[in-house]
Design an enzyme around this catalytic site. Sequence first.
Site, PDB file in Angstrom:
ATOM      1  N   ASP A 196      42.832  41.622  39.722  1.00  0.00           N
ATOM      2  CA  ASP A 196      43.608  40.443  39.342  1.00  0.00           C
ATOM      3  C   ASP A 196      43.802  40.475  37.823  1.00  0.00           C
ATOM      4  O   ASP A 196      43.357  41.420  37.166  1.00  0.00           O
ATOM      5  CB  ASP A 196      42.876  39.161  39.764  1.00  0.00           C
ATOM      6  CG  ASP A 196      41.574  38.947  39.000  1.00  0.00           C
ATOM      7  OD1 ASP A 196      41.198  39.820  38.189  1.00  0.00           O
ATOM      8  OD2 ASP A 196      40.930  37.903  39.198  1.00  0.00           O
ATOM      9  N   ASP A 234      43.068  37.968  34.525  1.00  0.00           N
ATOM     10  CA  ASP A 234      42.378  36.735  34.142  1.00  0.00           C
ATOM     11  C   ASP A 234      42.821  36.269  32.756  1.00  0.00           C
ATOM     12  O   ASP A 234      42.949  37.088  31.844  1.00  0.00           O
ATOM     13  CB  ASP A 234      40.854  36.983  34.105  1.00  0.00           C
ATOM     14  CG  ASP A 234      40.340  37.612  35.381  1.00  0.00           C
ATOM     15  OD1 ASP A 234      40.153  36.885  36.355  1.00  0.00           O
ATOM     16  OD2 ASP A 234      40.160  38.854  35.400  1.00  0.00           O
ATOM     17  N   ASP A 281      44.161  34.538  37.584  1.00  0.00           N
ATOM     18  CA  ASP A 281      43.226  33.430  37.364  1.00  0.00           C
ATOM     19  C   ASP A 281      43.530  32.804  36.009  1.00  0.00           C
ATOM     20  O   ASP A 281      43.549  33.504  34.994  1.00  0.00           O
ATOM     21  CB  ASP A 281      41.765  33.932  37.330  1.00  0.00           C
ATOM     22  CG  ASP A 281      41.256  34.319  38.713  1.00  0.00           C
ATOM     23  OD1 ASP A 281      41.891  33.924  39.708  1.00  0.00           O
ATOM     24  OD2 ASP A 281      40.227  35.010  38.778  1.00  0.00           O
TER      25      ASP A 281
HETATM   26  N1  CTP Z   1      33.810  34.806  36.241  1.00  0.00           N
HETATM   27  C1  CTP Z   1      33.129  33.618  36.116  1.00  0.00           C
HETATM   28  N2  CTP Z   1      33.232  32.668  37.083  1.00  0.00           N
HETATM   29  C2  CTP Z   1      34.010  32.884  38.170  1.00  0.00           C
HETATM   30  C3  CTP Z   1      34.714  34.078  38.312  1.00  0.00           C
HETATM   31  C4  CTP Z   1      34.593  35.025  37.319  1.00  0.00           C
HETATM   32  O1  CTP Z   1      32.430  33.419  35.153  1.00  0.00           O
HETATM   33  N3  CTP Z   1      34.099  31.953  39.100  1.00  0.00           N
HETATM   34  C5  CTP Z   1      33.697  35.804  35.187  1.00  0.00           C
HETATM   35  C6  CTP Z   1      32.798  36.934  35.578  1.00  0.00           C
HETATM   36  O2  CTP Z   1      31.832  37.108  34.614  1.00  0.00           O
HETATM   37  C7  CTP Z   1      33.712  38.130  35.608  1.00  0.00           C
HETATM   38  C8  CTP Z   1      34.965  37.710  34.873  1.00  0.00           C
HETATM   39  O3  CTP Z   1      34.958  36.307  34.907  1.00  0.00           O
HETATM   40  O4  CTP Z   1      33.133  39.191  34.923  1.00  0.00           O
HETATM   41  C9  CTP Z   1      36.185  38.260  35.523  1.00  0.00           C
HETATM   42  O5  CTP Z   1      36.081  38.133  36.921  1.00  0.00           O
HETATM   43  P1  CTP Z   1      36.838  39.072  37.945  1.00  0.00           P
HETATM   44  O6  CTP Z   1      38.291  38.941  37.781  1.00  0.00           O
HETATM   45  O7  CTP Z   1      36.291  38.779  39.301  1.00  0.00           O
HETATM   46  O8  CTP Z   1      36.296  40.530  37.564  1.00  0.00           O
HETATM   47  P2  CTP Z   1      36.835  41.628  36.567  1.00  0.00           P
HETATM   48  O9  CTP Z   1      35.674  42.031  35.763  1.00  0.00           O
HETATM   49  O10 CTP Z   1      38.043  41.142  35.843  1.00  0.00           O
HETATM   50  O11 CTP Z   1      37.192  42.809  37.542  1.00  0.00           O
HETATM   51  P3  CTP Z   1      38.586  43.122  38.264  1.00  0.00           P
HETATM   52  O12 CTP Z   1      39.212  44.180  37.438  1.00  0.00           O
HETATM   53  O13 CTP Z   1      38.194  43.603  39.614  1.00  0.00           O
HETATM   54  O14 CTP Z   1      39.379  41.869  38.300  1.00  0.00           O
HETATM   55 MN    MN Z   2      39.324  37.018  38.310  1.00  0.00          MN
HETATM   56 MN    MN Z   3      39.678  40.284  36.872  1.00  0.00          MN
END
Ligand code: CTP
Ligand code: MN
Ligand code: MN
Length: 512
Positions: free
Chosen positions: A341, A343, A436
Amino acid sequence: MDKPSTTISDLKKKRRMNALISPTLHEIKFNEFVLFILEKKMGTTRRAFLMELARRKGFRVESELSDSVTHIVAENNSCSDVLEWLAGQNVGDSSRFELLDISWLTECMKVGKPVEAIGKHQLVAKVSSSASPSDCITETPPLATKEVSQYACKRRTTLNNCNQKFTDAFEILAKNFEFRENEGICLAFMRAISVLKCLPFTIVRMRDIEGVPWLGEQVKSIIEEIIEDGESSRVKAVLNDERYKSFLLFTSIFGVGLKTSEKWYRQGFRTLDEVKADKSLKLTKMQKAGFLYHEDLVSCVAKEEADAVYLIVKEAVRAFLPEALVTLTGGFRRGKKIGHDVDFLISDPESGEDEQLLPNVIKLWEKQELLLYYDLVESTFEKTKLPSRKVDAMDHFQKCFLILKLHHQKVDSNRSKPPPESKTHEAKNWKAIRVDLVMCPIQQYAYALLGWTGSRQFERDLRRYATHEKKMMLDNHALYDKTKKIFLKAESEEDIFTHLGLDYIEPWERNA
Ligand code: CTP
Ligand code: MN
Ligand code: MN
């Protein structure tokens, strides 16, 4: 239909077999090299393949370690490994051989002629594997493994993973335990993965990991098996496990977690087609969107696409709050080239906090027909509350989980190429992207940024470190000093590291 008696592929196969049996069939072009490829740690099949390949390219390759051999090529062996093996071969002075790593042969095969053997190819008290990324240290680890911290926030973990062979295996095992809701073992594997990712060398023997934290007996036995056999029987078994395979499919749907997967599995479903075919199943709004855009969502987001989404988000946010900060967080901030995703953290220095921003952005995108799904979560933050004690706690910011329609044209124009003309009107010219958005008050911006940059393992260990080593409580909103009974203000991530008495770790070093 009759099969022709001899096909081209048959002929090729025959030629390949001949090559293996009678090496002289190939013309020798490079007389100054007489190669011997070491079977140890490589295996018979791979050795036979490499011997055939090298002979076909005009190299002289001996099957036995004859007197004429000039160069020994080895894979996953250190210099001392090869010397030890040579000592057992009764060949007299072994210094006459040039000992080379497989990377030398690979390069020769690529260009079809011998390349100069330079430092990185030579086995001089070196351990090296052709599969390891180029930045991995190839010297025998000096090592300092005893100084590898048990806390991910005290380690620098870049994306250059020298031990992917091992971490890939543990990711599969960790996932399997997650699917079986065995959190303890799952976490043990996650910690092992995390610590292996920070090692600047490729593990080639058990001695290399002496003193490294989080590598228990179970983990070590699997590492040993992978060193010796190149694979783990446990991983193989998991990959064939019915429950694992089904859960992997089910949880790939946005909105489907362990609970739903368990339910579907118990109901006898094994594939997504079987789930889709059952019209009586009640799906949530999220799961419906998950199925609808499944193909796009599992195909992962590329950095170029994340950059294009960034422009769309920034434009929409600035339409309402011209001074707002829009920061790309998550994996892309850590330098990843792909993600599941995109963020973002949004904050407005002017208003401090604006609860209407996210609803306004949503309305705007709906009007522009860019919104495929959204879930707006209101803020539940209370100023007086202490940071959460949980290591994995959700934060209290207002946020929005959504699926955005990203037109290919937006990505291509970003790459400054002319957009491709769509041939038919029906052709889908967009991709569904998971986004997000998190809105935070400017006073909490540094904490939110640190929290949303990840990785998850890095965040967990920051909190664990704060609690156990500093008597402080950290979450995505604040840092509380329990001894002094005060909240510590931070304007930047650096401030937070300083409060915790930690060396600053850059975002791209947080890939723990
Ligand atoms: N996070 C958080 N609370 C949430 C979701 C996520 O604090 N409810 C934080 C986590 O620490 C995470 C970061 O936001 O490391 C990003 O989350 P995510 O998008 O799930 O992971 P990514 O590290 O961005 O991996 P990906 O590339 O798969 O998106
Ligand atoms: Mn995310
Ligand atoms: Mn992410």
